[in-house]
Design an enzyme around this catalytic site. Structure first.
Site, PDB file in Angstrom:
ATOM      1  CD  GLU A  35      -1.992   1.507   2.926  1.00  0.00           C
ATOM      2  OE1 GLU A  35      -1.649   0.661   3.775  1.00  0.00           O
ATOM      3  OE2 GLU A  35      -2.554   2.566   3.208  1.00  0.00           O
ATOM      4  CG  ASP A  93       1.195   1.474   7.172  1.00  0.00           C
ATOM      5  OD1 ASP A  93       2.313   0.931   7.214  1.00  0.00           O
ATOM      6  OD2 ASP A  93       0.964   2.555   6.591  1.00  0.00           O
ATOM      7  CG  ASP A 112      -2.713   2.584   9.703  1.00  0.00           C
ATOM      8  OD1 ASP A 112      -3.111   1.759   8.835  1.00  0.00           O
ATOM      9  OD2 ASP A 112      -2.100   3.619   9.408  1.00  0.00           O
ATOM     10  CG  ASP A 137      -6.143   4.766   6.336  1.00  0.00           C
ATOM     11  OD1 ASP A 137      -7.396   4.749   6.401  1.00  0.00           O
ATOM     12  OD2 ASP A 137      -5.462   5.803   6.403  1.00  0.00           O
TER      13      ASP A 137
END
Ligand code: TSJ
Length: 643
Positions: free
Chosen positions: A430, A503, A505, A507
């Site tokens: 990403e 990641d 997180d 997102d």
């Protein structure tokens, strides 16, 4: 054989010999009568009994049925019908009640006006339950008296006796399944509850309760649906937004058979068709489903053209009109023929004609009277048709581009040198900066990097064509080489390790969810074969002087921090949080996340993918309320989808 002979000795009455032979046969081959002696057969006993009470409800004499699991896994079924007839039958000289319980196939063959449409898988009823129970006890409230009779393993242990007086009518049955006959005699409350709820939906207005008295706390549920299968459809569509208003209900009958259909379209893309014949689920479909599908496609095309919502050349297919549909079909007929692998497919062709004409007439009428619904449904089907066409074109494009030419790889792919798919890995990364580090840090002999977008999910909606035809997923399809959907071909797959690197997180979690949903829906064999992985990037960097280490969890961070200070507890260990893959330099990324010698990969299971698919549906759906509810109750899970 000798056992039967003994009984012949005991009972000189010829009719009794036959009775014993009948029920001995059930005990010799229980599977033939109730399907199996596993848990499913055990539960089937309850359905056999309840079916009799439901017949009474269908005949119009009963509106209440209670099913209780008593301590010791004894089952009690109670209804408020007329009560099983207790008068002496001229042919046998015995009370009808006794015949019901001791003669195989006797169910429904006595009395008059009984409209026998329900019936379990094998339609043999009470006598089978008697044969397979350690003991059975029946009480009938009828004509002011309470009659009681007891049995054990098919034998009468107490002749029919009047045990009291009563002001109401009904039948109460209690039985304890014979542990000699079943592998396991423990009932599952949820199984019974679900089945009874289904029966409550199928018999509008019938109040059915289930109760479990085995535990410390009593469990009790009561189901009654005045709306019948309309409410069934509502339940099945619970978290979805309807595009056709309230469920559309259609019914009709002919020659003693009846058909009921309830349908509703939601804004999703899946088709859910649940059908029943005589209250028995028919997961394999059959004539009722066929009639429904034909009529639905016909009506929507005809209506759409008549109202100029479709052009003359538009022809929406069955799949298109059923996109997002939830339908329950329930037919009742006199002699159901169950066919197929599991005897769960309805074979009666007259039912196809009945359902077909009911849907053709009633749906057309409904649409004429509800033009707004008509328009919405046609528009949805047209969208589906266009999406299908777009998907087909996308597949063709993929097919063409992944044909023979090998130089057709997407710009966003940095391929590896190795050509043997079994040795190749592809990292789906990403964001451009993370991809940049990955490209520099990788071992280009066998590791390919595909850069993907970031943060698309907040703006994108979940239309099927947006997943398939999505420009952003297109490079991925191209890079993997295997094709999608019906064209999927494992032989063409270019990498046997597909590693999603996002990641840790929210997102990143969204990206993973989308990727898994995509793989699940269009390249499922990849997941089934264990080719899909999630990279596990570190969360923390710990530094003491010149020594640096990384941690993948809070626990590990604390353990490492402690060990780095083992020689000197006062030493200063600097702990920093990795904010994202994009912040790591190529060496760091290689060492912590990509080096096969050191990295951790988490293999994605089908379970993960199913969950992701559900998360995706909830998160991306139009309905705000379930989405909010879901996020609230799964807040932790959303953030840490796979950690
Ligand atoms: F069969 C059974 F024992 F399994 C059983 C039957 C169990 C339970 C819980 C209920 C019943 C049952 C049977 N409930 N209601 C009836 N009704 C009749 O059997 C009945 C009553 C009257 C007449 C009539 O024509 O007068 C006909 C029937 C079939």
């Amino acid at each position: 054989m000798s056992e039967i002979e003994t009984k012949v000795q005991e009972n000189y009455d010829a009719s009794k010999i036959q009775v014993l032979e009948g029920l001995e046969a059930v005990r010799m081959r229980p599977g033939m009568y109730i399907g199996s002696t596993s848990s499913s057969g055990l539960h089937h006993l309850v359905y056999e009994i309840v079916d009799n009470a439901i017949d009474e409800a269908l005949a119009g004499y009963c509106d209440r049925i209670c099913v209780t699991i008593e301590p010791g896994d004894v089952i009690r079924v109670l209804d408020n019908g007329r009560g099983i007839p207790v008068d002496i039958q001229p042919q046998t000289g015995k009370p009808a009640l006794e015949v019901v319980y001791t003669v195989l196939h006797a169910g429904g063959k006595f009395g008059n006006g009984g409209y026998k449409v329900s019936g379990g898988l094998h339609g043999v009823g009470a006598s089978v339950v008697n044969a397979l129970s350690e003991w059975t006890e029946v009480r009938v409230h009828k004509g002011g008296k309470i009659y009681q009779m007891r049995f054990s393993r098919g034998h009468v242990t107490q002749e029919m006796t009047v045990v009291g007086e009563t002001t109401h009518t009904g039948t109460e049955v209690r039985f304890k399944p014979d542990p000699e006959m079943f592998e396991d005699t423990v009932y599952n409350y949820n199984t019974l509850f679900t089945r009874m709820r289904e029966q409550a939906f199928l018999n509008a207005g019938l109040r059915i309760s289930t109760e479990d008295l085995r535990g410390e706390e009593r469990v009790y549920d009561e189901m009654c649906y005045e709306g019948g299968i309309r409410e069934f459809v509502e339940l099945l569509n619970k978290n979805k937004a309807s595009v056709s208003g309230a469920p559309i209900y259609m019914e009709g009958s002919r020659d003693g058979s009846t058909a009921e259909v309830a349908i509703q379209w939601n804004d999703g893309y899946n088709e859910l068709l649940v059908s029943f014949a005589n209250n028995i689920h028919t997961p394999e479909g059959g004539m009722h489903e066929t009639g429904f599908k034909t009529a639905l496609t016909y009506v929507l095309n005809a209506y759409g053209k008549e109202k100029k919502l479709l052009k003359d050349e538009d022809n929406i297919s069955g799949d298109d009109v059923r996109e997002g549909i939830t339908a329950v079909i329930s037919v009742k007929l006199e002699n159901p023929q169950f066919e197929g692998q599991t005897k769960a497919k309805l074979g009666n062709s007259e039912i196809r004609t009945l359902v077909d004409s009911v849907v053709k007439d009633k749906l057309m009428l409904f649409l004429e009277e509800n033009p707004a619904v008509g328009k919405a449904v046609i528009e949805k089907a047209l969208m589906a048709s266009k999406a299908r066409e777009a998907a087909r074109k996308a597949r063709e494009k993929v097919r063409r581009k992944t044909g023979l030419e090998s130089g057709q790889m997407p710009d966003k792919l940095q391929d590896c040198n190795e050509r043997d798919p079994a040795l190749c890995e592809i990292y789906i990364v990403e964001g451009d900066s993370a991809a940049g580090s990955a490209i520099q840090g990788r071992d280009s002999r066998f590791q390919a990097i595909l850069a993907m977008w970031g943060k698309m999910l907040n703006v994108e909606k979940a239309r099927t064509d947006k997943i398939v035809g999505n420009d952003k997923l297109y490079p991925l399809i191209l890079a993997l080489g295997s094709g999608i959907g019906e064209d999927f071909n494992m032989e063409k797959l270019r990498y046997h390790k597909i590693i999603i690197m996002a990641d840790a997180d929210v997102d990143g979690s969204h990206i993973r969810t989308l990727m898994l949903t995509f793989f699940f829906r269009y390249m499922r064999p990849l997941i089934e074969n264990g080719f899909v992985y999630s990279a596990v990037p570190p969360l923390y960097k710990l530094t003491r002087g010149k020594t640096t280490r990384v941690a993948y969890s809070d626990e590990e961070r604390d353990a490492i921090s402690q060990s780095m200070r083992a020689d000197n507890p006062n030493a200063k260990v600097d702990i920093s949080r990795f904010k994202g893959l994009g912040e790591m330099d190529p060496e760091e990324l290689w060492e912590t996340t990509m080096d096969p010698e050191k990295r951790t990969l988490r293999r994605i299971t089908l379970d993960d993918a199913v969950r992701a698919d559900q998360v995706f549906t909830v998160l991306m759906g139009e309905e705000v309320e379930p989405r909010r509810e879901w996020i609230e109750s799964n807040a932790k899970y959303v953030v840490n989808l796979d950690i």
